[in-house]
Design a protein around this motif. Structure first.
Motif, PDB file in Angstrom:
ATOM      1  N   GLN A   1     -12.919   3.871  -5.359  1.00 52.96           N
ATOM      2  CA  GLN A   1     -12.112   3.346  -6.456  1.00 52.96           C
ATOM      3  C   GLN A   1     -11.553   1.978  -6.083  1.00 52.96           C
ATOM      4  O   GLN A   1     -11.221   1.732  -4.922  1.00 52.96           O
ATOM      5  CB  GLN A   1     -10.935   4.266  -6.774  1.00 52.96           C
ATOM      6  CG  GLN A   1     -11.305   5.549  -7.456  1.00 52.96           C
ATOM      7  CD  GLN A   1     -10.050   6.296  -7.896  1.00 52.96           C
ATOM      8  OE1 GLN A   1      -9.123   6.491  -7.117  1.00 52.96           O
ATOM      9  NE2 GLN A   1     -10.028   6.700  -9.151  1.00 52.96           N
TER      10      GLN A   1
ATOM     11  N   TRP B   1      -8.456  -0.426  -6.617  1.00 52.83           N
ATOM     12  CA  TRP B   1      -7.044  -0.451  -6.993  1.00 52.83           C
ATOM     13  C   TRP B   1      -6.578  -1.907  -6.967  1.00 52.83           C
ATOM     14  O   TRP B   1      -6.286  -2.440  -5.889  1.00 52.83           O
ATOM     15  CB  TRP B   1      -6.237   0.387  -6.012  1.00 52.83           C
ATOM     16  CG  TRP B   1      -6.543   1.848  -6.045  1.00 52.83           C
ATOM     17  CD1 TRP B   1      -7.709   2.467  -5.688  1.00 52.83           C
ATOM     18  CD2 TRP B   1      -5.658   2.883  -6.450  1.00 52.83           C
ATOM     19  NE1 TRP B   1      -7.599   3.824  -5.848  1.00 52.83           N
ATOM     20  CE2 TRP B   1      -6.347   4.108  -6.313  1.00 52.83           C
ATOM     21  CE3 TRP B   1      -4.341   2.893  -6.914  1.00 52.83           C
ATOM     22  CZ2 TRP B   1      -5.756   5.324  -6.630  1.00 52.83           C
ATOM     23  CZ3 TRP B   1      -3.765   4.102  -7.217  1.00 52.83           C
ATOM     24  CH2 TRP B   1      -4.473   5.300  -7.087  1.00 52.83           C
TER      25      TRP B   1
ATOM     26  N   THR C   1      -2.146  -1.331  -8.611  1.00 54.90           N
ATOM     27  CA  THR C   1      -2.286  -0.650  -9.892  1.00 54.90           C
ATOM     28  C   THR C   1      -3.269   0.508  -9.791  1.00 54.90           C
ATOM     29  O   THR C   1      -4.404   0.338  -9.335  1.00 54.90           O
ATOM     30  CB  THR C   1      -2.766  -1.630 -10.980  1.00 54.90           C
ATOM     31  OG1 THR C   1      -1.848  -2.734 -11.032  1.00 54.90           O
ATOM     32  CG2 THR C   1      -2.844  -0.964 -12.335  1.00 54.90           C
ATOM     33  N   ASP C   2      -2.837   1.684 -10.229  1.00 57.25           N
ATOM     34  CA  ASP C   2      -3.698   2.865 -10.268  1.00 57.25           C
ATOM     35  C   ASP C   2      -4.782   2.617 -11.319  1.00 57.25           C
ATOM     36  O   ASP C   2      -4.467   2.377 -12.486  1.00 57.25           O
ATOM     37  CB  ASP C   2      -2.866   4.094 -10.640  1.00 57.25           C
ATOM     38  CG  ASP C   2      -3.661   5.383 -10.621  1.00 57.25           C
ATOM     39  OD1 ASP C   2      -4.853   5.380 -10.997  1.00 57.25           O
ATOM     40  OD2 ASP C   2      -3.074   6.417 -10.249  1.00 57.25           O
ATOM     41  N   PRO C   3      -6.066   2.667 -10.927  1.00 58.25           N
ATOM     42  CA  PRO C   3      -7.136   2.368 -11.884  1.00 58.25           C
ATOM     43  C   PRO C   3      -7.273   3.421 -12.977  1.00 58.25           C
ATOM     44  O   PRO C   3      -7.829   3.141 -14.037  1.00 58.25           O
ATOM     45  CB  PRO C   3      -8.390   2.313 -11.014  1.00 58.25           C
ATOM     46  CG  PRO C   3      -8.064   3.150  -9.831  1.00 58.25           C
ATOM     47  CD  PRO C   3      -6.586   2.979  -9.607  1.00 58.25           C
ATOM     48  N   SER C   4      -6.755   4.614 -12.755  1.00 52.08           N
ATOM     49  CA  SER C   4      -6.858   5.680 -13.749  1.00 52.08           C
ATOM     50  C   SER C   4      -5.745   5.634 -14.787  1.00 52.08           C
ATOM     51  O   SER C   4      -5.971   5.929 -15.956  1.00 52.08           O
ATOM     52  CB  SER C   4      -6.831   7.046 -13.063  1.00 52.08           C
ATOM     53  OG  SER C   4      -7.875   7.153 -12.137  1.00 52.08           O
ATOM     54  N   THR C   5      -4.540   5.293 -14.344  1.00 49.43           N
ATOM     55  CA  THR C   5      -3.379   5.366 -15.238  1.00 49.43           C
ATOM     56  C   THR C   5      -2.797   4.012 -15.603  1.00 49.43           C
ATOM     57  O   THR C   5      -2.039   3.910 -16.558  1.00 49.43           O
ATOM     58  CB  THR C   5      -2.251   6.192 -14.593  1.00 49.43           C
ATOM     59  OG1 THR C   5      -1.770   5.486 -13.442  1.00 49.43           O
ATOM     60  CG2 THR C   5      -2.737   7.581 -14.202  1.00 49.43           C
TER      61      THR C   5
ATOM     62  N   LYS D   1      -0.582   2.616 -13.875  1.00 44.87           N
ATOM     63  CA  LYS D   1       0.756   2.576 -13.291  1.00 44.87           C
ATOM     64  C   LYS D   1       0.754   1.689 -12.048  1.00 44.87           C
ATOM     65  O   LYS D   1      -0.173   1.755 -11.239  1.00 44.87           O
ATOM     66  CB  LYS D   1       1.226   3.986 -12.924  1.00 44.87           C
ATOM     67  CG  LYS D   1       2.627   4.013 -12.370  1.00 44.87           C
ATOM     68  CD  LYS D   1       3.130   5.421 -12.127  1.00 44.87           C
ATOM     69  CE  LYS D   1       4.540   5.361 -11.569  1.00 44.87           C
ATOM     70  NZ  LYS D   1       5.095   6.675 -11.332  1.00 44.87           N
TER      71      LYS D   1
END
Length: 113
Positions: A81, A83, A91-95, A97
């Motif tokens: 992943q 980030w 930054t969280d790539p999924s959310t 956040k």
């Protein structure tokens, strides 16, 4: 990679021959694992905590050596992943956040010493 708790003052090596430098790091950063194999520890870290911080950063070094986690100025690359990073945040790539660098909620930080 940074572990959270501001000129280089001295350097030393530990038993694994890792080059460790004490220097001013950004506010809130206790240590940094560098891709060249060296480690920075903030000059504010008390001597009785230096080994703890160095051990934490050496775990990041191991993760980089085996390809689990690496980083550059733009992102942290962890287990496939990307980030994104900038201005002290990741930054969280999924959310989407944002977390401060070194935050224990980041997956490469939460299983460290």
């Amino acid at each position: 990679m940074a572990f959270k708790l501001g000129s280089e003052t001295r350097n030393f090596k530990n038993s694994s021959n890792t080059k460790i430098f004490k220097k001013n790091l950004d506010e809130g950063i206790m240590g940094e694992a560098n891709s060249d194999g060296s480690i920075y520890i903030d000059i504010s870290v008390p001597e009785d905590q230096v080994e703890y911080v160095a051990t934490h950063e050496m775990q990041h070094q191991t993760d980089m050596k085996i390809g689990k986690t690496t980083y550059d100025e733009n992102a942290v690359y962890h287990m496939g992943q990307v980030w994104p990073r900038g201005n002290g945040y990741i930054t969280d790539p999924s959310t989407g956040k944002k977390y401060p660098e070194g935050d224990r909620n980041l997956p490469w930080e939460n299983n460290k010493v």
